[in-house]
Design a protein around this motif. Structure first.
Motif, PDB file in Angstrom:
ATOM      1  N   ASP A  71       0.911  -1.182  -0.121  1.00  0.00           N
ATOM      2  CA  ASP A  71       0.033   0.008   0.005  1.00  0.00           C
ATOM      3  C   ASP A  71       0.920   1.151   0.019  1.00  0.00           C
ATOM      4  OD1 ASP A  71      -2.408   1.542   0.029  1.00  0.00           O
ATOM      5  OD2 ASP A  71      -2.526   1.382   2.237  1.00  0.00           O
ATOM      6  N   ILE A 106       1.299   5.737   6.125  1.00  0.00           N
ATOM      7  CA  ILE A 106       0.433   4.453   5.624  1.00  0.00           C
ATOM      8  C   ILE A 106       0.220   3.598   7.109  1.00  0.00           C
ATOM      9  CG2 ILE A 106       0.619   2.522   4.081  1.00  0.00           C
ATOM     10  CD1 ILE A 106       2.525   3.981   2.218  1.00  0.00           C
ATOM     11  N   TYR A 117      -1.168   0.417   6.924  1.00  0.00           N
ATOM     12  CA  TYR A 117      -1.069  -1.012   6.608  1.00  0.00           C
ATOM     13  C   TYR A 117      -0.263  -1.061   5.487  1.00  0.00           C
ATOM     14  CZ  TYR A 117      -4.851  -1.066  10.152  1.00  0.00           C
ATOM     15  OH  TYR A 117      -5.660  -1.030  11.179  1.00  0.00           O
ATOM     16  N   GLN A 122       0.501  -6.437   2.280  1.00  0.00           N
ATOM     17  CA  GLN A 122      -0.605  -7.206   2.369  1.00  0.00           C
ATOM     18  C   GLN A 122      -0.022  -8.461   1.276  1.00  0.00           C
ATOM     19  OE1 GLN A 122      -3.305  -9.716   2.360  1.00  0.00           O
ATOM     20  NE2 GLN A 122      -4.289  -8.202   3.287  1.00  0.00           N
ATOM     21  N   SER A 176       0.118 -10.043   6.689  1.00  0.00           N
ATOM     22  CA  SER A 176      -0.276  -8.836   6.402  1.00  0.00           C
ATOM     23  C   SER A 176      -0.247  -7.798   7.446  1.00  0.00           C
ATOM     24  CB  SER A 176      -1.593  -8.740   5.649  1.00  0.00           C
ATOM     25  OG  SER A 176      -2.793  -8.837   6.921  1.00  0.00           O
TER      26      SER A 176
END
Length: 277
Positions: A116, A179, A181, A184, A201
């Motif tokens: 992400d 950010i 998270y 993933q 994740s």
């Protein structure tokens, strides 16, 4: 979001694994049941070991269900260890250099997921790659850059630690960029002898990952299944989504776990990223 498959065991034709089973891997390129997207039509790739110094790879940008060359190749290649990947692109171009698996020397690498905020930390990741490795990066995906980051952090000597360091670096840089998270996904890598598969994740809600039960147990459950008589006791499949039609044949790999598959010694261990020093 992509689907991938990793096979190891007695040598088989790739087509016997990719095309033959009910709910086959190729079917999942059109009808995935557990993926973030139903359709994974942004290219494909296979990578296989055949006793040579480096594995072979074949990749294309056509949908896997519609590529006659993929079927032709898979019906003529036999291997004891191979990878297959069908892609659902997120952010990066649909081009051959962005299709998995990625290769360096004897190593193969695939990923289902995403980093992400990749655009925000791409420069930091690239600068952390060993200068001797950086010129080998030819695509634009987060997966390929993560692969070379793991190689920089020692993938060839300690795969589990190298992946932990690479994801730890991604999380540290991502959180600096605001950010929540950063990472993933599931990852699989191999040196042609052993296979390492990771499920992790940052949010604790990873993409699915499954491992077949041991073959002797499956033979007892399904004595009339022809495939069980063909494969060796140490044969294993690791997949994003189960294939075939044998209830109870699959074990879901738990969250924050990695598995090592090799002859005579399969292991599942806890996985956690290693933050930068």
């Amino acid at each position: 979001m992509c689907r991938w498959l990793a096979y190891s065991g007695s040598p088989v034709l790739l087509s016997d694994v990719l095309y033959t089973p009910i709910r086959s891997f190729i079917d999942q390129s059109l009808h995935s049941e557990l993926g973030a997207e139903t359709t994974n039509g942004d290219g494909f790739g296979i990578g296989w070991y055949d006793g040579r110094d480096t594995p072979g790879i074949f990749r294309g940008v056509e949908p896997a269900w519609n590529d006659t060359n993929l079927r032709e190749v898979s019906e003529h290649v036999t291997s004891p260890l191979f990878f297959a990947h069908i892609r659902a692109a997120i952010g990066s171009s649909v081009q051959q250099t962005n299709c998995h698996p990625f290769r360096y020397g004897k190593w193969l690498w695939m990923h289902n997921g995403f980093i992400d905020g990749f655009a925000k930390i791409k420069r930091d990741m690239a600068f952390a790659v060993d200068p001797s490795l950086y010129p080998l990066i030819v695509g634009t995906t987060d997966t390929e850059l993560l692969f070379y980051l793991a190689l920089t952090f020692g993938l060839e000597t300690d795969p589990a630690k190298a992946v932990a360091r690479a994801i730890g670096f991604v999380e540290a840089q991502g959180r600096k960029a605001g950010i929540d998270y950063p990472f993933q996904g599931t990852i699989v890598t191999s040196d042609g002898h052993s296979t390492w598969a990771f499920r992790y994740s940052s949010q604790g809600k990873s993409r699915t990952l499954f491992l077949t039960r041991d073959v002797p147990t499956l033979r007892e459950q399904y004595p009339d299944a022809p495939i069980m008589q063909k494969v060796s006791d140490d044969t294993r499949l690791v997949v994003s989504e189960p294939i075939g039609n044998l209830p109870g044949a699959w074990l879901e790999i738990p969250e924050a776990t990695y598995g090592m598959v090799q002859k005579g010694n399969d292991e599942l261990r806890p996985f956690s990223p290693e933050p930068p020093a």
